[in-house]
Design a protein around this motif. Structure first.
Motif, PDB file in Angstrom:
ATOM      1  N   LEU A 340       0.851  -1.184   0.000  1.00 21.81           N
ATOM      2  CA  LEU A 340       0.000   0.000   0.000  1.00 21.81           C
ATOM      3  C   LEU A 340       0.889   1.237   0.000  1.00 21.81           C
ATOM      4  N   SER A 341       0.610   2.119  -0.953  1.00 23.23           N
ATOM      5  CA  SER A 341       1.304   3.398  -0.942  1.00 23.23           C
ATOM      6  C   SER A 341       0.434   4.369  -0.151  1.00 23.23           C
ATOM      7  N   LEU A 342       1.037   5.039   0.795  1.00 26.26           N
ATOM      8  CA  LEU A 342       0.282   5.925   1.691  1.00 26.26           C
ATOM      9  C   LEU A 342       0.683   7.374   1.400  1.00 26.26           C
ATOM     10  N   GLU A 343       0.064   8.297   2.095  1.00 29.83           N
ATOM     11  CA  GLU A 343       0.413   9.713   1.830  1.00 29.83           C
ATOM     12  C   GLU A 343       1.792  10.072   2.366  1.00 29.83           C
ATOM     13  N   GLY A 344       2.166   9.426   3.455  1.00 31.59           N
ATOM     14  CA  GLY A 344       3.470   9.701   4.047  1.00 31.59           C
ATOM     15  C   GLY A 344       4.340   8.458   4.035  1.00 31.59           C
ATOM     16  N   ALA A 345       5.379   8.488   4.855  1.00 27.93           N
ATOM     17  CA  ALA A 345       6.299   7.353   4.915  1.00 27.93           C
ATOM     18  C   ALA A 345       5.584   6.129   5.508  1.00 27.93           C
ATOM     19  N   ALA A 346       5.926   4.966   4.984  1.00 24.56           N
ATOM     20  CA  ALA A 346       5.229   3.738   5.387  1.00 24.56           C
ATOM     21  C   ALA A 346       5.779   3.152   6.693  1.00 24.56           C
ATOM     22  N   GLU A 347       7.061   3.342   6.920  1.00 23.80           N
ATOM     23  CA  GLU A 347       7.691   2.690   8.075  1.00 23.80           C
ATOM     24  C   GLU A 347       7.047   3.072   9.419  1.00 23.80           C
ATOM     25  N   PRO A 348       6.776   4.376   9.643  1.00 25.59           N
ATOM     26  CA  PRO A 348       6.135   4.733  10.914  1.00 25.59           C
ATOM     27  C   PRO A 348       4.750   4.109  11.070  1.00 25.59           C
ATOM     28  N   VAL A 349       4.068   3.880   9.957  1.00 21.59           N
ATOM     29  CA  VAL A 349       2.743   3.253  10.031  1.00 21.59           C
ATOM     30  C   VAL A 349       2.905   1.790  10.452  1.00 21.59           C
ATOM     31  N   ALA A 350       3.933   1.142   9.909  1.00 23.96           N
ATOM     32  CA  ALA A 350       4.209  -0.240  10.337  1.00 23.96           C
ATOM     33  C   ALA A 350       4.509  -0.272  11.837  1.00 23.96           C
ATOM     34  N   LEU A 371       8.889   0.585  -7.719  1.00 29.19           N
ATOM     35  CA  LEU A 371       8.204   1.690  -7.034  1.00 29.19           C
ATOM     36  C   LEU A 371       8.376   2.985  -7.823  1.00 29.19           C
ATOM     37  N   GLN A 372       9.605   3.256  -8.249  1.00 22.04           N
ATOM     38  CA  GLN A 372       9.834   4.487  -9.023  1.00 22.04           C
ATOM     39  C   GLN A 372       8.972   4.502 -10.280  1.00 22.04           C
ATOM     40  N   ALA A 373       8.897   3.347 -10.957  1.00 22.17           N
ATOM     41  CA  ALA A 373       8.134   3.287 -12.217  1.00 22.17           C
ATOM     42  C   ALA A 373       6.646   3.512 -11.979  1.00 22.17           C
ATOM     43  N   MET A 374       6.193   3.215 -10.767  1.00 23.82           N
ATOM     44  CA  MET A 374       4.766   3.437 -10.463  1.00 23.82           C
ATOM     45  C   MET A 374       4.539   4.778  -9.771  1.00 23.82           C
ATOM     46  N   GLY A 375       5.569   5.594  -9.722  1.00 23.49           N
ATOM     47  CA  GLY A 375       5.428   6.932  -9.155  1.00 23.49           C
ATOM     48  C   GLY A 375       5.430   6.954  -7.636  1.00 23.49           C
ATOM     49  N   VAL A 376       5.963   5.906  -7.019  1.00 22.76           N
ATOM     50  CA  VAL A 376       6.039   5.873  -5.551  1.00 22.76           C
ATOM     51  C   VAL A 376       7.482   6.197  -5.154  1.00 22.76           C
ATOM     52  N   ASP A 377       7.644   7.191  -4.324  1.00 26.85           N
ATOM     53  CA  ASP A 377       8.982   7.558  -3.862  1.00 26.85           C
ATOM     54  C   ASP A 377       9.519   6.426  -2.968  1.00 26.85           C
ATOM     55  N   PRO A 378      10.614   5.779  -3.380  1.00 27.81           N
ATOM     56  CA  PRO A 378      11.133   4.664  -2.579  1.00 27.81           C
ATOM     57  C   PRO A 378      11.503   5.082  -1.156  1.00 27.81           C
ATOM     58  N   ALA A 379      11.846   6.352  -0.975  1.00 22.63           N
ATOM     59  CA  ALA A 379      12.188   6.809   0.377  1.00 22.63           C
ATOM     60  C   ALA A 379      10.957   6.789   1.281  1.00 22.63           C
ATOM     61  N   ARG A 380       9.815   7.066   0.699  1.00 23.65           N
ATOM     62  CA  ARG A 380       8.558   6.990   1.444  1.00 23.65           C
ATOM     63  C   ARG A 380       8.146   5.527   1.592  1.00 23.65           C
ATOM     64  N   GLY A 381       8.364   4.785   0.513  1.00 28.43           N
ATOM     65  CA  GLY A 381       8.137   3.349   0.548  1.00 28.43           C
ATOM     66  C   GLY A 381       6.673   2.962   0.569  1.00 28.43           C
ATOM     67  N   VAL A 382       6.444   1.679   0.724  1.00 29.39           N
ATOM     68  CA  VAL A 382       5.085   1.146   0.815  1.00 29.39           C
ATOM     69  C   VAL A 382       4.958   0.359   2.117  1.00 29.39           C
ATOM     70  N   LEU A 383       3.728   0.311   2.603  1.00 32.14           N
ATOM     71  CA  LEU A 383       3.415  -0.573   3.724  1.00 32.14           C
ATOM     72  C   LEU A 383       3.115  -1.926   3.098  1.00 32.14           C
ATOM     73  N   ARG A 384       3.810  -2.966   3.544  1.00 31.04           N
ATOM     74  CA  ARG A 384       3.566  -4.275   2.916  1.00 31.04           C
ATOM     75  C   ARG A 384       2.981  -5.242   3.939  1.00 31.04           C
ATOM     76  N   LEU A 385       1.861  -5.832   3.550  1.00 30.67           N
ATOM     77  CA  LEU A 385       1.146  -6.778   4.391  1.00 30.67           C
ATOM     78  C   LEU A 385       1.149  -8.099   3.645  1.00 30.67           C
ATOM     79  N   SER A 386       1.915  -9.049   4.121  1.00 28.28           N
ATOM     80  CA  SER A 386       2.041 -10.289   3.349  1.00 28.28           C
ATOM     81  C   SER A 386       1.777 -11.474   4.264  1.00 28.28           C
ATOM     82  N   PHE A 387       0.989 -12.401   3.765  1.00 22.54           N
ATOM     83  CA  PHE A 387       0.698 -13.584   4.578  1.00 22.54           C
ATOM     84  C   PHE A 387       0.820 -14.845   3.745  1.00 22.54           C
TER      85      PHE A 387
END
Ligand SMILES: Cc1ncc(COP(=O)(O)O)c(C=O)c1O
Length: 407
Positions: A340-350, A371-387
């Motif tokens: 999930l790409s969020l408005e801010g950085a993903a790590e604090p949400v995790a 991430l870059q190709a999809m317009g997501v700043d890698p520094a902000r990152g994504v929240l990843r939920l994997s099971f």
């Protein structure tokens, strides 16, 4: 027949570990819990067989036999010959060794196709061959959906392309790529195929023989096993590529691309992954014989359970304001690796989720190019939920509840 989740969880000591009690694990794409047969084999190796294998004394003979057993049984599950499977320290190290072999085999002016959907492990090592005059052609994902379109690959192929590298499933997009179809397109153009199966294999070992790629890679620390990289290299390509091991090992296919001394105990313990598949197959009344058929039965059991649990998660996040779901919102099309790409950085949400007993991560997950190709700043990152298949409905509920509080 539905997956017996209590039986499944009974095979993983982590689920009865007091220190993990109440913690729902959603970073499985990073590395899975380890199943009991693997832990038992590791313990037995370290306590009873921790000597140089393949020697003339009993402990050594048993150690070597167990290493062979791991390769033979896992290869049978994957639908390939025993010497077409080898174990290296990790998938990334395996691709670096393979790229070295390909560097020696290819001529300047010839081309390799790589994607920008891959984890860096199946991208960077190949791209570096540009230093030797190899042309690198990038098969680009769709910037909105993250989808890799097989038609777009056709436009990149000509007689100069020798190798096509792509993921079975990206570790951030999650969509399952049609390996058989893509492989057929590449083969028809005269190119070999290397598939990164790291994000797919945890959701059921595939029949690699039937899928058709020339190289198929995955990491056993994500498939309930020890920390190894598992590498299928089909014979035709394995015998063509220059040997990367000691010269006197060049005749042994499974040694040709693993130059370092292997981790004996961990390779032996990989047989525990086959034990686990067998346990699941027998418990659920699967076919009595045929490793591939038994593996396929377990694959389908796992997959059905995962798809059932995944759809409610996708439904809960796909239309949420300020959340961009990466990849398909239809569970049948993807692995349960949900970025999930969020408005801010993903790590604090995790970190916030951790306060609610959810173990998840935020970052780029080494899929920086995707991430870059999809317009997501890698520094902000994504929240990843994997099971995976061992995740319970209650844990999904716990996750949904925590997401409601945190997002
Ligand atoms: C899709 C994918 N490919 C490759 C790798 C690299 O595997 P390894 O850690 O075994 O080098 C990872 C690791 O996270 C991955 O998710």
């Amino acid at each position: 027949m539905a997956l017996d989740i209590d039986f499944v969880r009974g095979q993983f000591p982590a689920f009865s570990e007091p220190s993990l009690n109440g913690q729902a694990f959603f970073e499985n794409a990073g590395g899975s819990y380890t199943c009991k047969p693997v832990i038992d084999r590791l313990t037995r190796f370290y306590t009873q067989r921790k000597v140089q294998p393949y020697g003339p004394y009993e402990a050594s003979r048993l150690g070597g036999a167990e290493m062979d057993e791991a390769r033979t049984r896992m290869a049978a599950l994957l639908g390939v010959e025993a010497d077409e499977l080898s174990f290296g320290p990790s998938t990334t190290q395996n691709t670096y060794v393979l790229a070295q072999a390909v560097r020696q085999w290819m001529q300047p002016g010839e081309a390799i196709v790589v994607t920008n959907q891959d984890h860096e492990a199946n991208s960077g090592p190949w791209r570096r061959l540009a230093e030797d005059g190899i042309e690198i052609r990038e098969w680009k994902l769709d910037p909105e959906s993250g989808h890799l379109n097989p038609q777009a690959l056709e436009d990149l192929l000509d007689e100069r392309v020798r190798l096509v590298c792509f993921p079975h499933c990206s570790n951030v997009v999650g969509e399952i790529n049609p390996v058989t179809e893509i492989t057929a397109i590449a083969h028809a153009a005269g190119a070999f195929v290397c598939v990164d199966g790291v994000s797919y294999a945890p959701h059921g070992f595939p029949n690699v023989g039937e899928l058709g790629p020339d190289i198929y890679l995955f990491s056993s620390y994500k498939t309930y096993g020890p920390h190894q990289g598992c590498m299928v290299i089909r014979r035709a390509l394995g015998e063509l590529l220059p040997n990367q091991a000691h010269f006197f090992n060049s005749d042994v296919l499974y040694k040709r691309f693993t130059p370092a001394g292997p981790d004996h105990a961990q390779i032996a313990a990989c047989a525990g992954m086959a034990d686990y598949v067998d346990q699941l197959c027998d418990h659920h009344g699967g076919p009595a014989s045929g490793a591939v058929a038994r593996g396929a039965f377990v694959h389908d059991l796992m997959r059905a359970h995962e798809v059932e649990l995944l759809q409610p998660l996708l439904d809960a996040v796909k239309d949420r304001n300020a959340v961009r779901l990466i990849g398909p919102s239809d569970a049948a099309k993807r692995a349960p690796t949900v970025a999930l790409s969020l408005e801010g950085a993903a790590e604090p949400v995790a970190a916030e989720l951790a306060k609610h007993g959810i173990m998840a991560g935020g970052g780029d997950f080494y899929a920086v190019r995707a991430l870059q190709a999809m317009g997501v700043d890698p520094a902000r990152g994504v929240l990843r939920l994997s099971f995976t298949h061992y995740t319970s409905e209650a844990e999904i509920d716990q996750l949904l509840d925590a997401l409601d509080r945190v997002l």
